[in-house]
Design a protein around this motif. Structure first.
Motif, mmCIF file in Angstrom:
data_model
loop_
_atom_site.group_PDB
_atom_site.id
_atom_site.type_symbol
_atom_site.label_atom_id
_atom_site.label_comp_id
_atom_site.label_asym_id
_atom_site.label_seq_id
_atom_site.Cartn_x
_atom_site.Cartn_y
_atom_site.Cartn_z
ATOM 1 N N ILE B 65 0.846 -1.199 0.000
ATOM 2 C CA ILE B 65 0.000 0.000 0.000
ATOM 3 C C ILE B 65 0.885 1.253 0.000
ATOM 4 N N HIS B 66 1.944 1.215 0.816
ATOM 5 C CA HIS B 66 2.865 2.348 0.883
ATOM 6 C C HIS B 66 3.469 2.632 -0.491
ATOM 7 N N PHE B 67 3.890 1.585 -1.171
ATOM 8 C CA PHE B 67 4.559 1.769 -2.466
ATOM 9 C C PHE B 67 3.571 2.223 -3.541
ATOM 10 N N ILE B 68 2.367 1.626 -3.531
ATOM 11 C CA ILE B 68 1.363 2.018 -4.530
ATOM 12 C C ILE B 68 0.986 3.485 -4.315
ATOM 13 N N THR B 69 0.777 3.859 -3.039
ATOM 14 C CA THR B 69 0.418 5.236 -2.738
ATOM 15 C C THR B 69 1.549 6.185 -3.125
ATOM 16 N N ALA B 70 2.776 5.705 -2.997
ATOM 17 C CA ALA B 70 3.921 6.542 -3.387
ATOM 18 C C ALA B 70 3.851 6.880 -4.873
ATOM 19 N N TYR B 71 3.427 5.895 -5.676
ATOM 20 C CA TYR B 71 3.270 6.156 -7.113
ATOM 21 C C TYR B 71 2.158 7.178 -7.352
ATOM 22 N N VAL B 72 1.046 7.042 -6.604
ATOM 23 C CA VAL B 72 -0.059 7.999 -6.734
ATOM 24 C C VAL B 72 0.453 9.399 -6.394
ATOM 25 N N PHE B 73 1.186 9.484 -5.295
ATOM 26 C CA PHE B 73 1.747 10.751 -4.838
ATOM 27 C C PHE B 73 2.648 11.360 -5.917
ATOM 28 N N LEU B 74 3.470 10.522 -6.533
ATOM 29 C CA LEU B 74 4.419 10.990 -7.555
ATOM 30 C C LEU B 74 3.682 11.479 -8.800
ATOM 31 N N VAL B 75 2.751 10.657 -9.294
ATOM 32 C CA VAL B 75 2.034 11.022 -10.524
ATOM 33 C C VAL B 75 1.208 12.280 -10.284
ATOM 34 N N ASN B 76 0.574 12.352 -9.117
ATOM 35 C CA ASN B 76 -0.216 13.518 -8.747
ATOM 36 C C ASN B 76 0.647 14.772 -8.725
ATOM 37 N N ALA B 77 1.850 14.651 -8.170
ATOM 38 C CA ALA B 77 2.761 15.798 -8.100
ATOM 39 C C ALA B 77 3.175 16.238 -9.505
ATOM 40 N N ILE B 78 3.424 15.249 -10.382
ATOM 41 C CA ILE B 78 3.811 15.592 -11.758
ATOM 42 C C ILE B 78 2.649 16.318 -12.455
ATOM 43 N N ALA B 79 1.418 15.821 -12.225
ATOM 44 C CA ALA B 79 0.244 16.453 -12.819
ATOM 45 C C ALA B 79 0.100 17.899 -12.334
ATOM 46 N N ARG B 80 0.400 18.107 -11.051
ATOM 47 C CA ARG B 80 0.295 19.451 -10.485
ATOM 48 C C ARG B 80 1.351 20.388 -11.078
ATOM 49 N N ILE B 81 2.540 19.846 -11.331
ATOM 50 C CA ILE B 81 3.581 20.667 -11.962
ATOM 51 C C ILE B 81 3.117 21.095 -13.358
ATOM 52 N N TYR B 82 2.496 20.144 -14.081
ATOM 53 C CA TYR B 82 1.939 20.478 -15.397
ATOM 54 C C TYR B 82 0.919 21.605 -15.256
ATOM 55 N N TRP B 83 0.044 21.473 -14.252
ATOM 56 C CA TRP B 83 -1.007 22.468 -14.080
ATOM 57 C C TRP B 83 -0.439 23.826 -13.636
#
Lengths: 378, 238
Positions: B65-83
């Protein structure tokens, strides 16, 4: 290479001369191929190389160390590791095992260095003290640093053997009074293989040399210069107690029921999850055991600065500058408490200081509410 | 009473666009999950069990769960940088970096009025922040760097257990920091910094909402904030 009488012989010839038969030799070839991580079809190539290649001249230097590295390889699984690959080879010069002493020993070393200039492999066991001009370790009237620079000059490659040579180990731990320095910080112009561990596994050393003999090049190294075959995985990844870790079954103390059951030692500070070594698969002393199998957590002896990386029996590392035994969690809890108190104070002061503003807004809101009531009544 | 009964007219302003709101709550959720699972991984609870290890995998699941959530956190952060390059004025990266004279004036004002709780002698319309005030946005810039620290140390520690190229991009981090132990320590310490940030962040949202009543807390759900009519008329985006 030549032995001291100047006759060149191959590894195979040397083994036969020593009284091993061909069967022993083939067993060794199979065993060392497996340790190198190759499939069994490679055994033939390894055996052939050992039969046809002259033995590598090796100079084995000892500086600031405890000789546990030498002890490790003379206790290795297969007698040929010590007898043929390492021990005899290093007879040219190794303080612990050579027969010669004093001027004779130094002369033997210089002979080898001259005769096999650019061909020999230099193994270094121990760190080099640079403090006080290097007087903490002098051999034959010269400092370790001078010896190292002299020996490294004609070396084909250098093997930094053990944690002392790769990261300073216990001498290099804070406050490092002798200025113990690892090899790669002194010698910059030679390929250096890092074989950390206190001690490292003898078979890994033998496999490294056999790899060099078979392929005439060093094995693949990782970013820290360690052979990937032996340092590519964490102890944790090959630990036989790993299923207990995944199942969340941990020993809480060394004498509880869980410890007796052989549960994972993670909570007792086992550094297996942060240590890269082959202990879990190669094991020690003829494959008898390794620390975790004996009920003691890994102390991470093949990781840089493992002496300074906090207590051996706790998971969390001590925080420097926050007093003894204060972990990140303790500091974190205090910081959160302090912030919470600060915010509560802020809330109280805000209600006092902004009293007028709040009251004005409240009154205006109340006025609007009353007006609204009137309109609804109408 | 006369001045008080002069009530203000407010206008509803769309401050946080939908992608910003989705980012915020996904980020909040993943941080909470990461903190909880992270602490469990750091110090698992003592369980006395007669079960065989082969019958149980709960610790492995927590780590998953920690690792999967880490990916969510990473992708979300990248999306926010785009925005930060595509979004509106309040989502733009410029809103987070105090490089203008105006932003420093705003920081001084917020420090005085909201942090040290002094009162202004005269109300200045320009001082009303529509989006973030610059102290808040600067704290998000700090949070962004903390997130980078977590991503680099976390994926660095994760890399040796993964064959995928993405975690391998971070495989150099533990070597750079002097081994897995110091890397893990940094990862652990900055978790605490996330907790401290969250405390301060949530408190200040409540503080502003309590004091100003402009829909500060609901704005991250609805996207709207309420701004004085006069403020909008003179608006030059601050």
């Amino acid at each position: 290479m030549a032995t001291n009488n100047g006759v060149k012989e191959t590894y195979y010839e040397s083994a036969i001369k020593k009284g091993y038969d061909r069967r022993d030799f083939m067993k060794f070839a199979a065993f060392i191929t497996a340790y190198m991580g190759f499939e069994h079809t490679m055994v033939g190539q390894v055996a052939k190389s050992l039969e046809t290649t002259y033995r590598l001249p090796i100079i084995w230097e000892h500086y600031q160390e405890c000789t546990c590295c030498s002890e490790s390889f003379i206790r290795s699984d297969h007698p040929m590791v010590a007898d043929i690959i390492l021990d005899n080879v290093s007879l040219d010069y190794t303080e612990t095992l050579m027969a010669a002493s004093g001027h004779q020993a130094e002369a033997a070393k210089h002979d080898t260095m001259k005769k096999y200039h650019g061909e020999y492999i230099l193994c270094v066991e121990g760190s080099v003290p640079l403090g006080a001009d290097g007087v903490y370790c002098t051999i034959a009237g010269k400092t370790a640093k001078d010896h190292l620079i002299e020996a490294a000059e004609g070396a084909k490659a250098i093997i930094a053997w053990g944690s002392c040579a790769t990261n300073g180990c216990v001498q290099g731990a804070k406050p490092n009074p002798t200025g113990a320095t690892p090899i790669h910080k002194i010698i910059k112009n030679k390929p250096i293989v890092q074989m950390p561990g206190c001690p490292p596994i003898g078979e890994a050393m033998a496999a490294l040399i056999v790899h060099y003999v078979t392929f005439d090049r060093l094995p693949e190294l990782d970013r820290s210069g360690r052979p990937k075959a032996f340092y590519g995985k964490r102890v944790h990844d090959t630990c036989y107690r790993r299923p207990y870790f995944d199942a969340g079954l941990f020993a809480e103390t060394f004498d509880d029921e869980n410890a007796k059951e052989g549960y994972c030692l993670y909570k007792l500070g086992c550094k297996g999850p942060t240590t890269y070594n082959a202990c879990g698969s190669m094991k020690w002393n003829n494959g008898v055991s390794f620390p975790i199998q004996s009920g003691h957590g890994c102390i991470g002896c093949s990781e840089a600065n493992f002496w300074d990386n906090g207590p051996f029996y706790k998971r969390l590392t001590n925080l420097p500058g926050f007093g003894i035994e204060s972990t990140a969690d303790t500091v974190g809890k205090v910081a959160v408490g302090a912030v919470a108190v600060g915010l509560a104070t802020h809330a109280v002061v805000a209600n006092i200081s902004k009293h007028k503003e709040l009251k004005n807004r409240y009154t205006r809101g109340r006025v609007n509410e009353e007006n609204l009531d009137k309109t609804e009544e109408n | 009473m006369q001045t008080i009964s002069q009530t203000h007219d407010f206008k509803r302003v769309l401050v946080w666009e939908l992608p910003v709101r989705i980012f915020h709550w996904l980020n909040a959720l993943s941080i909470i999950v990461l903190i909880i699972t992270g602490f469990i991984i750091a110090n698992p609870p003592a369980i006395l069990s007669s079960a065989e290890a082969s019958d149980s995998y709960w610790f492995g699941t927590v780590r998953a769960i920690h690792f999967i959530t880490a990916y969510v956190f990473l992708v979300n952060a990248i999306a926010r940088i785009y925005w930060a390059f595509r979004g509106n004025y309040y989502a733009n990266w410029r809103a987070f970096v105090p490089y203008t004279k105006k932003s420093w004036k705003n920081i001084m004002h917020v420090m005085k009025v909201d942090i040290f709780l002094r009162n202004e002698e005269k109300e200045v319309l320009k001082n009303i922040s529509v989006g973030h005030n610059y102290v808040a946005s600067f704290s998000y810039l700090i949070l962004f760097f903390l997130a980078l620290v977590q991503i680099f140390t976390g994926f660095g520690l994760y890399a040796p257990t993964s064959g995928w190229w993405l975690p391998q991009l971070f495989a150099w981090v533990p070597d750079f920091l002097g081994g897995d132990v110091p890397t893990r320590l940094i990862h652990h310490i900055s978790t605490w910094l996330f907790i401290i940030f969250t405390l301060i962040h949530v408190y200040l949202v409540f503080y502003h909402d309590w004091l100003e009543g402009r829909g500060e807390s609901s704005s991250m759900i609805s996207g709207y904030k309420f701004v004085r009519k006069e403020r909008i008329e003179k608006d030059d985006h601050i």
